[in-house]
Scaffold this active site. Structure first.
Site, PDB file in Angstrom:
ATOM      1  N   SER A   1      42.312  72.093  11.492  1.00  0.00           N
ATOM      2  CA  SER A   1      40.935  70.842  11.185  1.00  0.00           C
ATOM      3  C   SER A   1      40.278  71.609  10.242  1.00  0.00           C
ATOM      4  CB  SER A   1      40.938  70.409  12.105  1.00  0.00           C
ATOM      5  OG  SER A   1      41.473  68.904  12.747  1.00  0.00           O
TER       6      SER A   1
ATOM      7  N   ASP B   1      36.718  53.947   9.296  1.00  0.00           N
ATOM      8  CA  ASP B   1      37.520  54.384  10.125  1.00  0.00           C
ATOM      9  C   ASP B   1      38.059  53.307  11.588  1.00  0.00           C
ATOM     10  OD1 ASP B   1      39.619  56.225  11.315  1.00  0.00           O
ATOM     11  OD2 ASP B   1      38.288  57.300  12.618  1.00  0.00           O
TER      12      ASP B   1
ATOM     13  N   ASP C   1      44.289  58.702  13.387  1.00  0.00           N
ATOM     14  CA  ASP C   1      43.980  59.671  13.908  1.00  0.00           C
ATOM     15  C   ASP C   1      43.991  59.375  15.471  1.00  0.00           C
ATOM     16  OD1 ASP C   1      40.408  60.763  15.268  1.00  0.00           O
ATOM     17  OD2 ASP C   1      40.859  60.811  12.854  1.00  0.00           O
TER      18      ASP C   1
ATOM     19  N   HIS D   1      36.038  55.969  14.738  1.00  0.00           N
ATOM     20  CA  HIS D   1      34.892  57.475  14.601  1.00  0.00           C
ATOM     21  C   HIS D   1      33.582  56.037  13.932  1.00  0.00           C
ATOM     22  CE1 HIS D   1      37.223  59.964  14.701  1.00  0.00           C
ATOM     23  NE2 HIS D   1      36.967  60.794  15.724  1.00  0.00           N
TER      24      HIS D   1
ATOM     25  N   CYS E   1      37.062  64.211  11.625  1.00  0.00           N
ATOM     26  CA  CYS E   1      37.575  62.501  11.579  1.00  0.00           C
ATOM     27  C   CYS E   1      39.288  62.223  11.055  1.00  0.00           C
ATOM     28  CB  CYS E   1      36.676  61.562  10.835  1.00  0.00           C
ATOM     29  SG  CYS E   1      37.490  60.061  10.262  1.00  0.00           S
TER      30      CYS E   1
END
EC number: 3.4.16.4
Length: 634
Positions: free
Chosen positions: A327, A351, A364, A370, A383
């Site tokens: 990430s 999302d 996810d 989210h 995310c």
């Protein structure tokens, strides 16, 4: 009785005399001709040979240059010591000679093993050490018995020492005895061959290798008159050696020590860069090694320990290791979206906690998702779904083109040899990488995982730190370097390694502000909040977790997975966020969560560099991830 004719006998006698005279004249003629040839025609040649037999040129090895940190802390130094050496070509039986020497000189099995290894690597006529650092008493004992040991002698030699042992070992490197391959290369260059006469050591890795020409110096010579037995009678002339130049680094030794200690026994890497110059402030690769082991010629036992260790301490993970960025890739993806116009900062997605592409579902980490996510929030909460959709919209070649400009997938040009390129995936890369036609095709589904720093992505910690520093510097990219000054030991003049801007990516201030806002939020509201609780400066950062192997849809449970198959933990940051002085990238191999394993290491480094705060006690144990974190996998 037959009477001989006197005239006939006289004629024969005269013929013999004439023949003898001719023979004598020819013989004398040849001698005179040879004399003329030697004394007149070849006078200069033989006069030179005679002079060479009378005069011996002895090389004088120069002092090797020192290496200091940015504050003058000495990281390498030289010292003189007595060495017991054997010239194998002058000794009838090596084993017997060593056995006899060991009766009054302490020669350990490790000394014998090292000598045997050196013998295999060296030419038979070279003088090789059987024992180094002799005491005065040992020297006296040998001198009293020297006449019994032709081919064995005591020599005073300069030795390299690394006073802090393992500290910054991968950056500094080490020296070792010149091997046959290196000697062949030296002998191919006349200037090098002359300058390395009498020199037995050369830089092998790190700065010792890449700055060998600066550190070595210029060899001096002494003209010595010798007698028929080869013994020195008197010194005729002396050309003193010129010591090697010193190196002053951009590195802070104390910052380096704090960073190394923060890793404890964990494997990994850290690179800290000054964004406005490209100067390396710390370069960590753990586990480390002691470069002092190599100076005398490393013993086979020590080499086996280093070479066969599963932890691979000889690999410089900072510049050689290639890892998926996880990430930590997301802020760069977000900047790429802004620069290419694929996304605006205010554009938001809903999302649901997954992204469906064809027959595949990319999930996810947060079940249920989210909610509505714009660009700033996507960085703060990390995310995945936002970046799955973004990668799909951008396409692999657009991603590759933008990331390539940030330095991903190419060497940075740091002044240490052996840097890896990493892997920046693209359609062209895949065609070149694979041989079979079906493997060469790039599938659209492969792009999805690229967006969250997985898939074929693989970059060095240096590349990750370099890109972070470029972001911190507003898009101006500097060539990373670890040497700040080359110092002339004769004049004291310092030659600065000027900061070299290699690109200006032209990032717009409003785009930089969006990314900065998201990365600052990570350490206030997001996954970096625990590690940076109570921090007295503003930090722009991003945590990351990189998968080592596929779970094939299964749930990640760290305690049930072999330690070496656990996820890598990563963290990138720059600080202070509004006026960056330092950019850092941290990787903890198989460390699990970036927020728990990598971010706390960065906190210690930033606290010391910006505030002078040193961590209390030993390196902390691995922290546990907070199960309440909204995105604990980062």
């Amino acid at each position: 009785m037959e009477l001989k004719a006197p005239e006939q006998e006289l004629s024969r006698f005269r013929a013999r005399v004439a023949a003898a005279a001719v023979f004598v004249l020819v013989g004398f003629g040849l001698i005179v001709a040879r004399f003329v040839y030697l004394q007149i025609v070849r006078y200069e040649y033989y006069a030179t040979r005679a002079e060479e037999n009378r005069i011996s040129l002895l090389p004088i090895v120069p002092n090797r240059g020192l290496i200091t940190d940015r504050n003058g802390v000495v990281l390498t130094r030289n010292y003189s010591a007595y060495t017991l050496e054997i010239t194998p070509s002058k000794v009838r039986n090596l084993e017997d000679t060593i056995d006899e020497l060991s009766e009054f000189i302490d020669i350990q099995p490790k000394d014998r093993k090292r000598f045997k290894k050196l013998l295999e690597e060296s030419k038979n006529f070279e003088s090789l050490p059987i024992r180094t650092r002799l005491s005065d008493e040992e020297v006296a004992r040998f001198i009293a018995r020297r006449y019994k040991f032709p081919g064995v002698d005591i020599k005073a030699r300069l030795f390299r020492q690394y006073p802090f042992g393992e500290l910054a070992s991968h950056a500094i490197g080490y020296i070792g005895r010149i091997n046959q391959k290196e000697m062949a290369k030296i002998e191919d260059d006349e200037d090098l061959a002359a300058n390395y006469r009498g020199t037995e050591h050369i830089g092998k890795t790190g700065l010792e290798q890449s700055y060998e020409k600066e550190l070595h110096g210029v060899t001096g010579f002494e003209q010595v008159e010798v007698d028929a037995s080869g013994r020195a009678v008197r010194s005729l002339a002396r050309t003193p050696p010129i010591p090697g130049n010193n190196l002053q680094l951009t590195m802070d030794a104390e910052l380096q020590r704090i960073a190394e200690q923060a890793f404890g026994t964990r494997r990994g890497s850290l690179v800290a860069i000054e964004p406005g110059t490209g100067g390396i402030l710390a370069l960590v690769s753990t586990p480390r090694f002691d470069p002092n082991l190599f100076v005398d010629g490393i013993t086979p036992d020590n080499w086996d320990v280093l070479n066969t260790s599963l932890d691979k301490p000889m690999i410089n993970r900072a510049i050689n290791g290639a890892y998926p960025p996880g990430s930590t890739f997301k802020p760069f993806m977000a900047m790429g979206a802004l620069v290419t116009g694929k996304r605006s900062a205010t554009y938001a997605i809903s999302d649901p906690g997954y992204f469906v592409f064809g027959n595949n579902t990319f999930r996810d980490d947060k079940v249920g998702g989210h909610g509505m996510v714009d660009m700033v929030k996507s960085i703060i909460v990390s995310c995945d779904t936002y970046y799955y959709t973004l990668a799909n919209e951008m396409g692999i070649d657009l991603i590759s083109d933008f990331m390539g400009k940030l330095g991903f997938g190419s060497r940075t040009g740091i002044d240490i040899e052996g840097e890896s390129t990493g892997v920046l995936p693209s359609q062209a890369w895949k065609k070149k990488r694979f041989k079979k036609a079906e493997q060469q095709k790039w599938y659209a589904g492969e792009t999805i995982s690229i967006g969250i720093g997985q898939g074929y992505n693989a970059y060095t910690p240096l590349q990750l730190a370099h890109a972070t520093a470029t972001l911190a510097a507003g898009g101006i990219m500097f060539k990373p370097h670890i040497v700040k000054y080359v110092v002339d030991t004769q004049s004291g003049q310092r030659r600065m390694i000027e900061p070299t801007p290699v690109a200006d990516l032209g990032f717009k201030p409003e785009h930089l502000e969006i990314i900065r806002k998201g990365m600052v939020g990570v350490n206030i509201y997001g996954t970096g909040a625990r590690a940076f609780a109570g921090v007295k400066y503003e930090v722009a950062g991003k945590t990351g977790t990189a998968q080592v192997f596929s779970l094939k849809g299964g749930k990640y449970k760290e305690g049930e997975i072999n330690e070496r198959l656990r996820d890598h933990a990563l963290y990138i940051a720059y600080a202070p966020a509004n006026d960056p002085k330092i950019a850092v990238a941290v990787l903890v191999e198989n460390g699990g969560f970036g927020a728990a394993a990598a971010a706390p290491i960065a906190r210690q480094v930033l606290d010391y560099y910006l505030l002078g705060i040193k961590p209390a006690g030993a390196a902390p144990e691995d922290a546990e991830a907070d199960p309440e974190d909204s995105h604990a996998h980062d």
